[in-house]
Design a protein around this motif. Structure first.
Motif, short mmCIF file in Angstrom:
data_model
loop_
_atom_site.label_atom_id
_atom_site.label_comp_id
_atom_site.label_asym_id
_atom_site.label_seq_id
_atom_site.Cartn_x
_atom_site.Cartn_y
_atom_site.Cartn_z
N ARG A 163 0.82 -1.30 -0.05
CA ARG A 163 0.01 -0.07 0.08
C ARG A 163 0.95 1.26 0.14
NH1 ARG A 163 -3.42 -1.78 3.16
NH2 ARG A 163 -2.25 -1.17 5.43
N ARG A 164 1.90 1.27 0.62
CA ARG A 164 2.70 2.25 1.10
C ARG A 164 3.60 2.53 -0.51
NH1 ARG A 164 3.79 4.93 5.73
NH2 ARG A 164 2.10 3.96 6.20
N CYS A 165 4.18 1.40 -1.15
CA CYS A 165 4.62 1.54 -2.48
C CYS A 165 3.92 2.14 -3.19
CB CYS A 165 5.07 0.38 -2.67
SG CYS A 165 5.83 0.02 -4.53
N THR A 166 2.58 1.69 -3.27
CA THR A 166 1.71 2.53 -4.28
C THR A 166 1.11 3.83 -4.04
OG1 THR A 166 0.18 0.37 -4.47
CG2 THR A 166 -0.76 2.17 -4.96
N ILE A 167 1.28 4.44 -2.89
CA ILE A 167 1.11 5.68 -2.52
C ILE A 167 2.31 6.56 -2.89
CG2 ILE A 167 1.17 7.39 -0.65
CD1 ILE A 167 -0.70 5.26 0.93
N TRP A 168 3.42 6.00 -2.63
CA TRP A 168 4.68 6.68 -3.17
C TRP A 168 4.91 6.85 -4.70
CZ3 TRP A 168 8.12 3.48 0.84
CH2 TRP A 168 8.05 3.91 2.08
N THR A 169 4.33 5.70 -5.39
CA THR A 169 4.19 5.65 -6.90
C THR A 169 3.52 6.73 -7.15
OG1 THR A 169 4.99 3.38 -6.61
CG2 THR A 169 4.11 4.52 -9.02
N GLU A 170 2.14 6.98 -6.90
CA GLU A 170 1.39 7.85 -6.98
C GLU A 170 1.98 9.18 -6.98
OE1 GLU A 170 -2.14 6.76 -5.05
OE2 GLU A 170 -2.69 5.47 -6.39
N VAL A 171 2.47 9.36 -5.75
CA VAL A 171 2.92 10.94 -5.74
C VAL A 171 4.55 11.15 -6.19
CG1 VAL A 171 1.80 11.05 -3.59
CG2 VAL A 171 4.36 10.55 -3.42
N GLY A 172 4.96 10.28 -7.07
CA GLY A 172 5.98 10.71 -7.93
C GLY A 172 7.32 10.21 -7.11
N LEU A 173 7.46 9.70 -6.07
CA LEU A 173 8.75 9.34 -5.29
C LEU A 173 9.72 8.69 -6.02
CD1 LEU A 173 10.20 9.67 -2.30
CD2 LEU A 173 9.20 7.36 -1.89
N TRP A 174 9.43 7.72 -6.69
CA TRP A 174 10.50 7.11 -7.38
C TRP A 174 11.17 8.13 -8.40
CZ3 TRP A 174 11.15 4.03 -3.70
CH2 TRP A 174 10.16 3.27 -3.23
N ARG A 175 10.39 8.73 -9.28
CA ARG A 175 10.87 9.56 -10.28
C ARG A 175 12.03 10.70 -9.53
NH1 ARG A 175 6.47 10.98 -12.85
NH2 ARG A 175 6.74 9.52 -14.16
N ARG A 176 11.36 11.08 -8.25
CA ARG A 176 12.17 12.10 -7.75
C ARG A 176 13.47 11.80 -7.18
NH1 ARG A 176 7.18 13.76 -4.77
NH2 ARG A 176 8.47 13.10 -2.90
N LEU A 177 13.52 10.46 -6.55
CA LEU A 177 14.78 9.83 -6.22
C LEU A 177 15.62 9.30 -7.22
CD1 LEU A 177 13.46 7.12 -3.31
CD2 LEU A 177 15.01 9.38 -3.10
N TYR A 178 15.13 8.96 -8.38
CA TYR A 178 15.86 8.57 -9.42
C TYR A 178 16.80 9.74 -9.96
CZ TYR A 178 17.28 6.46 -14.01
OH TYR A 178 17.69 6.03 -15.21
N ARG A 179 16.16 10.89 -9.80
CA ARG A 179 17.01 12.19 -10.37
C ARG A 179 17.87 12.58 -9.28
NH1 ARG A 179 11.71 14.72 -13.26
NH2 ARG A 179 11.69 13.61 -15.06
N ALA A 180 17.19 12.77 -8.01
CA ALA A 180 17.87 13.28 -6.92
C ALA A 180 18.99 12.64 -6.53
CB ALA A 180 17.06 13.65 -5.79
N VAL A 181 19.17 11.37 -6.35
CA VAL A 181 20.49 10.67 -5.88
C VAL A 181 21.81 10.82 -6.88
CG1 VAL A 181 21.25 8.30 -5.42
CG2 VAL A 181 18.98 8.90 -4.57
N PRO A 182 21.70 10.77 -8.14
CA PRO A 182 22.81 10.96 -9.04
C PRO A 182 23.09 12.31 -9.06
CG PRO A 182 21.25 9.77 -10.33
CD PRO A 182 20.65 10.03 -8.97
N ASP A 183 22.33 13.38 -8.75
CA ASP A 183 22.76 14.48 -8.70
C ASP A 183 23.22 15.11 -7.42
OD1 ASP A 183 21.54 15.18 -11.16
OD2 ASP A 183 19.53 16.18 -10.23
N GLU A 184 22.89 14.41 -6.06
CA GLU A 184 23.68 14.44 -5.05
C GLU A 184 24.70 14.07 -5.07
OE1 GLU A 184 24.15 15.67 -0.97
OE2 GLU A 184 22.47 16.29 -2.62
N LEU A 185 24.83 12.70 -5.36
CA LEU A 185 26.24 12.14 -5.42
C LEU A 185 27.42 12.97 -6.18
CD1 LEU A 185 25.40 8.23 -5.32
CD2 LEU A 185 26.26 9.65 -3.52
N GLY A 186 26.72 13.21 -7.44
CA GLY A 186 27.69 14.08 -8.38
C GLY A 186 28.05 15.09 -7.88
N ALA A 187 27.27 16.00 -7.24
CA ALA A 187 27.65 17.31 -6.37
C ALA A 187 28.93 17.30 -5.42
CB ALA A 187 26.49 17.77 -5.85
#
Length: 99
Positions: free
Chosen positions: A52-76
């Motif tokens: 249920r929590r995975c479904t909610i996080w998917t609906e609010v776009g969490l995975w997309r944000r993480l997919y973009r934020a993690v490489p940016d943070e590590l790159g910085a």
């Protein structure tokens, strides 16, 4: 970064869940290919709650944000070697006729 979940207004129900444990359980299920119903009890959450929590996080776009934020943070921080890149064929559109 994770959406917060407030206590439900009705009486009773279950105690709030540890967000880190839920995130770990969901991450395990998604990366291992484990069926939700086979989620190990060591995560301290039920398979239904994790799903249920995975479904909610998917609906609010969490995975997309993480997919973009993690490489940016590590790159910085200089913790990514950008000289090597791996492309997954599932992520790259194959055009017919353009060779």
């Amino acid at each position: 970064m994770l959406p917060s979940f407030a206590a439900r207004p009705q009486e009773g129900g279950t105690a709030p869940r540890d967000e880190r444990a839920l995130f770990t359980a969901v991450g395990y299920a998604l990366t291992s290919g484990c069926a939700w119903r086979h989620l190990p009890p060591t995560f301290g959450t039920s398979p239904a709650t994790a799903h249920r929590r995975c479904t909610i996080w998917t609906e609010v776009g969490l995975w997309r944000r993480l997919y973009r934020a993690v490489p940016d943070e590590l790159g910085a921080r200089g913790e990514v070697d950008w000289t090597s890149v791996i492309l997954d064929a599932a992520s790259v559109r194959a055009k017919m006729g353009d060779r």
